[in-house]
Design a protein around this motif. Structure first.
Motif, short mmCIF file in Angstrom:
data_model
loop_
_atom_site.label_atom_id
_atom_site.label_comp_id
_atom_site.label_asym_id
_atom_site.label_seq_id
_atom_site.Cartn_x
_atom_site.Cartn_y
_atom_site.Cartn_z
N SER A 192 1.30 -1.27 -0.23
CA SER A 192 -0.41 -0.29 0.09
C SER A 192 1.13 0.96 0.17
O SER A 192 0.89 1.90 -1.33
N ALA A 193 2.03 1.89 0.54
CA ALA A 193 2.77 2.45 0.70
C ALA A 193 3.47 2.37 -0.31
O ALA A 193 3.19 4.00 -1.15
N SER A 194 4.11 1.98 -0.99
CA SER A 194 4.89 2.07 -2.04
C SER A 194 3.66 1.77 -3.84
O SER A 194 3.60 3.15 -4.34
N GLN A 195 2.38 2.03 -3.29
CA GLN A 195 0.89 1.95 -4.08
C GLN A 195 1.13 3.82 -4.28
O GLN A 195 1.17 4.88 -5.03
N GLN A 196 0.90 4.28 -2.92
CA GLN A 196 0.59 5.60 -2.18
C GLN A 196 2.24 6.11 -3.14
O GLN A 196 1.53 7.25 -3.37
N GLY A 197 2.64 5.49 -2.56
CA GLY A 197 3.88 7.38 -3.19
C GLY A 197 4.03 6.58 -4.78
O GLY A 197 5.26 7.84 -4.82
N ASP A 198 3.65 6.27 -4.85
CA ASP A 198 4.03 6.62 -6.74
C ASP A 198 3.11 6.87 -7.54
O ASP A 198 3.03 7.41 -8.52
N GLY A 199 2.07 7.36 -6.41
CA GLY A 199 1.24 8.62 -7.13
C GLY A 199 1.91 10.05 -7.29
O GLY A 199 0.99 11.28 -7.39
N LYS A 200 3.25 10.39 -6.92
CA LYS A 200 3.74 11.64 -6.19
C LYS A 200 4.13 11.73 -7.76
O LYS A 200 3.72 10.97 -8.68
N GLY A 201 4.01 13.55 -8.15
CA GLY A 201 4.67 13.65 -9.13
C GLY A 201 5.39 13.55 -9.31
O GLY A 201 6.78 13.26 -9.13
N ALA A 202 5.75 13.27 -10.62
CA ALA A 202 6.72 12.98 -11.38
C ALA A 202 8.24 14.02 -10.66
O ALA A 202 9.74 14.18 -10.60
N GLY A 203 8.14 15.49 -10.36
CA GLY A 203 8.69 16.83 -9.51
C GLY A 203 8.75 16.56 -7.96
O GLY A 203 9.98 17.09 -8.00
N GLU A 204 8.84 15.86 -7.46
CA GLU A 204 8.83 14.81 -5.89
C GLU A 204 9.84 13.53 -6.53
O GLU A 204 9.59 13.12 -5.62
N ARG A 205 11.48 14.18 -7.02
CA ARG A 205 11.32 12.42 -6.91
C ARG A 205 13.18 13.61 -7.29
O ARG A 205 13.12 13.76 -8.31
N PHE A 206 14.63 12.65 -6.54
CA PHE A 206 15.42 13.22 -7.25
C PHE A 206 15.61 11.61 -8.07
O PHE A 206 15.57 10.54 -7.96
#
Length: 454
Positions: A7-21
């Protein structure tokens, strides 16, 4: 894979590309968070006080045994939960109580930033004074420093630091934090190398290098071990939510084990080069390396004034400090920003502006409590600034570190999948988090608080 982890992984995958290093951007940002003002004046101070080279070796051991395992734990929690330091713990455990413990680290980051920005402002002010040559027009550097921190000007420089920090954070993770660190971290390395070469070529520098690199184990005590452990822990920005927050922006393909080693190496190299700058300079000019802030703002200006091209090298030194400070203030502000964005659904722009203003206001009493400008801000013989530092360093940060070690060691079932370690390394890592790190961190807390003495 557990349902909570999935569940946590799925929630995290929903963030925009701008929120990734990017991979390199994450490591540089994390190194930027770890290196800071402490390694430039606290590290020489405690190294000089507790055994020189032998203490430095002990610091390296503590970094490997405790610092890196806890760092990996924080990064794994952040990436596994894909949220702020509080939300990640809730998502991975399903228990809101852990989120309350995580909020302690968020509060710590906010409070630390409020007074850390004050000192960061001092470094920018001194860089300007040095480059213009005005710093070396004075003979009494102690009076100059006391007069400065006792006036109103620190508020202006504190405001500038907070403005710059907010400006970077408001641009987001990749366009703001990552891009900023990709520029400043290489600049930091260049400045370190230039100043190290200058220090090492001073006549008589060998005595300082010998003190720093030739160990005398007879100088070590049990107190030295606890101090080294405490500095190894805090030099990596552990216990303040920064590494958990940054971990939430890390791609799943990134090896957290290799990233942990890279961050630890960056922190160690910075401390090593700082020692090669400070100790030869102090020995050549007959200074005491155990003066804390006085070393940087009182003793070293006197040394630079006696050097050829002192204005240039003094200016570069304070720019170095300002760079190190700003890379840390950026990571500190992102911690509460990430929290309020998730908790209240606010935009990044509104969150950054609000928290920047509030943090500046909280820092005003710290800035004005020094130099007896406002006597009412001194309690129990300590200025407000020192109280903020004491509470964060000795209570909030150690508690934050303990929370993470206990959570990963006992409560989180998906740690092995997120850490990506081989079975042997995972068992060793878990053993350190369950039985070694909590005990040692607790000893540091009890010692720092004065509950146990050595």
């Amino acid at each position: 894979m557990s349902e909570q982890y999935q569940s946590a992984s799925q929630q995290g995958d929903g963030k925009g590309a701008g929120e990734r290093f990017s991979s390199s951007g994450f490591i540089l940002a994390a190194i930027g968070s770890a290196v800071g003002l402490g390694n430039m004046w606290k590290f020489p101070y405690i190294t000089g006080l507790y055994g020189g080279a032998a203490f430095f070796l002990l610091f390296i051991i503590c970094l490997l045994v405790v610092g890196l395992p806890v760092l990996l734990a924080e990064l794994a929690v952040g990436r596994g939960g894909r949220g702020n330091a509080s939300t990640s713990l809730i998502r991975l455990s399903g228990n809101r109580l852990w989120g309350g413990f995580g909020f302690i680290t968020i509060l710590g980051a906010f409070v630390i930033l409020s007074f850390y920005a004050v000192v960061a402002g001092w470094t920018i002010h001194y860089a300007v004074l040095s480059f213009t040559g005005k710093l070396f027009e004075h003979n009494d550097y102690a009076a100059l420093f006391t007069g400065f921190i006792g006036g109103w000007m620190p508020l202006l420089w504190q405001f500038i630091v907070m403005f710059l920090t907010g400006f970077i954070i408001i641009r987001g993770v990749s366009a703001g934090i990552e891009r900023f660190n990709k520029v400043l971290i290489p600049g930091l390395v260049i400045l370190l190398l230039v100043l190290a070469v200058r220090a090492l070529t001073l006549e008589g520098a060998g005595e300082g290098v010998s003190f720093f690199l030739r160990p005398d184990f007879s100088e070590l005590t049990a107190e030295s071990a606890l101090v080294a452990l405490g500095h190894a822990f805090f030099s990596l920005s552990l216990g303040m939510g920064a590494m958990m927050t940054y971990g939430a922006y890390v791609d799943k393909r990134q090896s957290l084990g290799l990233a942990t080693l890279a961050i630890g190496a960056g922190d160690l190299i910075y401390a090593f080069l700082a020692g090669l700058i400070i100790f030869p300079t102090t020995f050549v000019f007959g200074l005491e390396a155990s003066q804390g802030p006085g070393l940087v703002f009182v003793a070293l200006p006197a040394a630079f004034s006696a050097m050829p091209l002192g204005s240039l090298f003094g200016g570069l030194f304070f720019v170095l400090l300002a760079f190190a400070a700003l890379t840390s203030t950026v990571s500190l502000l992102e911690v509460p920003v990430a929290f309020v964005r998730e908790a209240f659904g606010w935009s990044r722009k509104f969150s950054v502006v609000l928290l920047t203003v509030l943090c500046f206001l909280l820092g005003v009493p710290s800035a004005l409590s020094l130099g007896n400008k406002v006597p009412a801000l001194t309690f129990g013989g300590k200025p407000f600034f020192d109280w903020m530092d004491f509470v964060c360093s000795n209570i909030i940060l150690p508690l934050g570190g303990l929370v993470v070690t206990l959570f990963v060691g006992y409560a989180w079932k998906g740690a092995s999948e997120e850490a990506g370690l081989s079975p042997w390394w995972f068992r060793l890592w878990l053993f350190m988090l369950r039985y070694i790190a909590p005990i040692l961190v607790l000893l540091v807390v009890l010692y720092s608080a004065g509950i146990i003495t050595l």
